[in-house]
Scaffold this motif. Structure first.
Motif, short mmCIF file in Angstrom:
data_model
loop_
_atom_site.label_atom_id
_atom_site.label_comp_id
_atom_site.label_asym_id
_atom_site.label_seq_id
_atom_site.Cartn_x
_atom_site.Cartn_y
_atom_site.Cartn_z
N GLY A 62 53.91 44.47 35.05
CA GLY A 62 52.79 45.20 35.62
C GLY A 62 51.44 44.71 35.12
O GLY A 62 51.33 44.18 34.01
N THR A 63 50.44 44.89 35.96
CA THR A 63 49.05 44.59 35.59
C THR A 63 48.25 45.87 35.77
O THR A 63 48.25 46.46 36.86
N ARG A 64 47.58 46.28 34.71
CA ARG A 64 46.75 47.48 34.80
C ARG A 64 45.35 47.07 35.23
O ARG A 64 44.70 46.26 34.56
N LEU A 65 44.90 47.62 36.33
CA LEU A 65 43.57 47.31 36.86
C LEU A 65 42.64 48.49 36.64
O LEU A 65 42.96 49.61 37.03
N PHE A 66 41.53 48.21 35.99
CA PHE A 66 40.47 49.21 35.83
C PHE A 66 39.30 48.80 36.72
O PHE A 66 38.80 47.69 36.59
N VAL A 67 38.88 49.69 37.58
CA VAL A 67 37.70 49.44 38.40
C VAL A 67 36.63 50.43 37.98
O VAL A 67 36.80 51.65 38.13
N GLU A 96 46.00 43.44 31.58
CA GLU A 96 44.95 44.35 32.01
C GLU A 96 43.80 43.55 32.60
O GLU A 96 43.48 42.46 32.12
N ILE A 97 43.20 44.09 33.64
CA ILE A 97 42.01 43.48 34.23
C ILE A 97 40.98 44.58 34.42
O ILE A 97 41.32 45.68 34.88
N SER A 98 39.76 44.27 34.09
CA SER A 98 38.69 45.24 34.28
C SER A 98 37.61 44.62 35.16
O SER A 98 37.16 43.51 34.88
N VAL A 99 37.23 45.29 36.22
CA VAL A 99 36.19 44.78 37.12
C VAL A 99 35.21 45.92 37.42
O VAL A 99 35.50 47.09 37.17
N VAL A 100 34.10 45.52 37.98
CA VAL A 100 33.11 46.49 38.42
C VAL A 100 33.30 46.69 39.92
O VAL A 100 33.64 45.75 40.65
N GLU A 101 33.08 47.89 40.35
CA GLU A 101 33.25 48.21 41.77
C GLU A 101 32.57 47.18 42.66
O GLU A 101 31.49 46.68 42.34
N LYS A 102 33.24 46.87 43.76
CA LYS A 102 32.81 45.91 44.77
C LYS A 102 33.14 44.46 44.43
O LYS A 102 32.96 43.58 45.27
N GLU A 103 33.60 44.22 43.24
CA GLU A 103 34.07 42.88 42.90
C GLU A 103 35.42 42.63 43.57
O GLU A 103 36.19 43.56 43.81
N ASP A 104 35.72 41.37 43.85
CA ASP A 104 37.05 40.99 44.30
C ASP A 104 37.90 40.71 43.07
O ASP A 104 37.41 40.24 42.04
N VAL A 105 39.19 41.00 43.18
CA VAL A 105 40.08 40.77 42.04
C VAL A 105 41.43 40.29 42.55
O VAL A 105 41.91 40.77 43.59
N VAL A 124 39.15 53.91 43.26
CA VAL A 124 40.49 54.41 43.61
C VAL A 124 41.56 53.33 43.52
O VAL A 124 42.75 53.64 43.58
N ASP A 125 41.15 52.09 43.37
CA ASP A 125 42.13 51.01 43.21
C ASP A 125 42.65 50.94 41.78
O ASP A 125 43.59 50.20 41.48
N SER A 126 42.04 51.67 40.89
CA SER A 126 42.48 51.67 39.49
C SER A 126 43.93 52.17 39.42
O SER A 126 44.24 53.28 39.85
N ALA A 127 44.80 51.32 38.89
CA ALA A 127 46.22 51.63 38.86
C ALA A 127 46.94 50.51 38.13
O ALA A 127 46.34 49.51 37.76
N VAL A 128 48.23 50.71 37.96
CA VAL A 128 49.09 49.62 37.50
C VAL A 128 49.79 49.06 38.73
O VAL A 128 50.32 49.82 39.54
N TYR A 129 49.77 47.76 38.86
CA TYR A 129 50.38 47.11 40.01
C TYR A 129 51.58 46.29 39.55
O TYR A 129 51.49 45.50 38.61
N PHE A 130 52.69 46.51 40.24
CA PHE A 130 53.93 45.81 39.89
C PHE A 130 54.31 44.85 41.01
O PHE A 130 54.31 45.22 42.19
N CYS A 131 54.69 43.65 40.61
CA CYS A 131 55.29 42.69 41.51
C CYS A 131 56.81 42.76 41.26
O CYS A 131 57.24 42.99 40.12
N ALA A 132 57.60 42.58 42.29
CA ALA A 132 59.04 42.70 42.14
C ALA A 132 59.76 41.69 43.02
O ALA A 132 59.24 41.24 44.05
#
Lengths: 115, 115
Positions: B108-113, B10-19, B85-93
């Motif tokens: 998967g990596t869960r991203l919270f923005v 899981e990664i949590s960032v504040v809006e406008k940050e790069d991740v 709106v980028d908040s999601a789980v992202y999968f690499c395959a």
């Protein structure tokens, strides 16, 4: 163009019951897949099909059967449901690529709970 | 054996940050494909990018960019100026010849923005 559709969207079963999940695609794709998604484990391939009338086992095939009688449909069956099969099931399809698999297009998922 | 590792759960960032979301893969194939998929809270899987093993050029699509480095077996994904709106789980395959071009997904990596 509906893409990939799955029926049903939700289902609750009792242990030992059977059911069939239906996947349909209208993109004329040759390849179709069934995955299950469990927390922290990504997607795991259950069974797949490289064409009408052919199926093959994936990573976690036990307890499931599949059939691909028509090119556009791929059915996933649970003959005797177990609580361990509680999961979200995704169907996907992809066109034939000259050098291997191409991008997969996913259905919306079926959330199955086995009590 | 083929494997995809997404070490960040899981990664949590504040809006406008790069991740940057990390993806490390293992394969003995010389021909293989790498993918990123997005799974928003609504649950569907959305294709983002496909890259073959012969193309190490980085790719940029709007706020999204991908860095493919065969030397480190990595295919990292960066979101610039993140949005809620980028908040999601992202999968690499990964899909390779040895696996019959079946696709192996990372966990998967869960991203919270946060706004």
């Amino acid at each position: 163009n509906a893409g990939v559709t799955q029926t049903p969207k939700f289902r609750v079963l009792k242990t030992g019951q059977s059911m069939t999940l239906l996947c349909a695609q209208d993109m004329n794709h040759e390849y179709m897949y069934w995955y299950r998604q469990d927390p922290g484990m990504g997607l795991r391939l259950i069974h797949y099909s490289v064409g009408e009338g052919t199926t093959a086992k994936g990573e976690v095939p036990d307890g499931y059967n599949v059939s691909r009688l028509k090119k556009q449909n791929f059915l996933l069956g649970l003959e005797s449901a177990a609580p361990s099969q509680t999961s979200v099931y995704f169907c996907a399809s992809s066109p034939v690529s000259g050098r291997g698999t191409d991008t997969q297009y996913f259905g919306p998922g079926t959330r199955l709970t086995v009590l | 054996a083929q494997k995809v590792t997404q070490a960040q759960t899981e990664i949590s960032v504040v809006e406008k940050e790069d991740v940057t979301l990390d993806c490390v893969y293992e394969t003995r194939d010389t021909t293989y494909y790498l993918f990123w998929y997005k799974q928003p809270p609504s649950g569907e899987l959305v294709f983002l990018i496909r890259r073959n093993s012969f193309d190490e050029q980085n790719e940029i699509s709007g706020r999204y960019s991908w860095n493919f480095q065969k030397s480190t077996s990595s295919f990292n994904f960066t979101i610039t100026a993140s949005q809620v709106v980028d908040s999601a789980v992202y999968f690499c395959a990964l899909s390779g010849y040895t696996g019959g071009f079946k696709t192996i997904f990372g966990a998967g990596t869960r991203l919270f923005v946060k706004a």
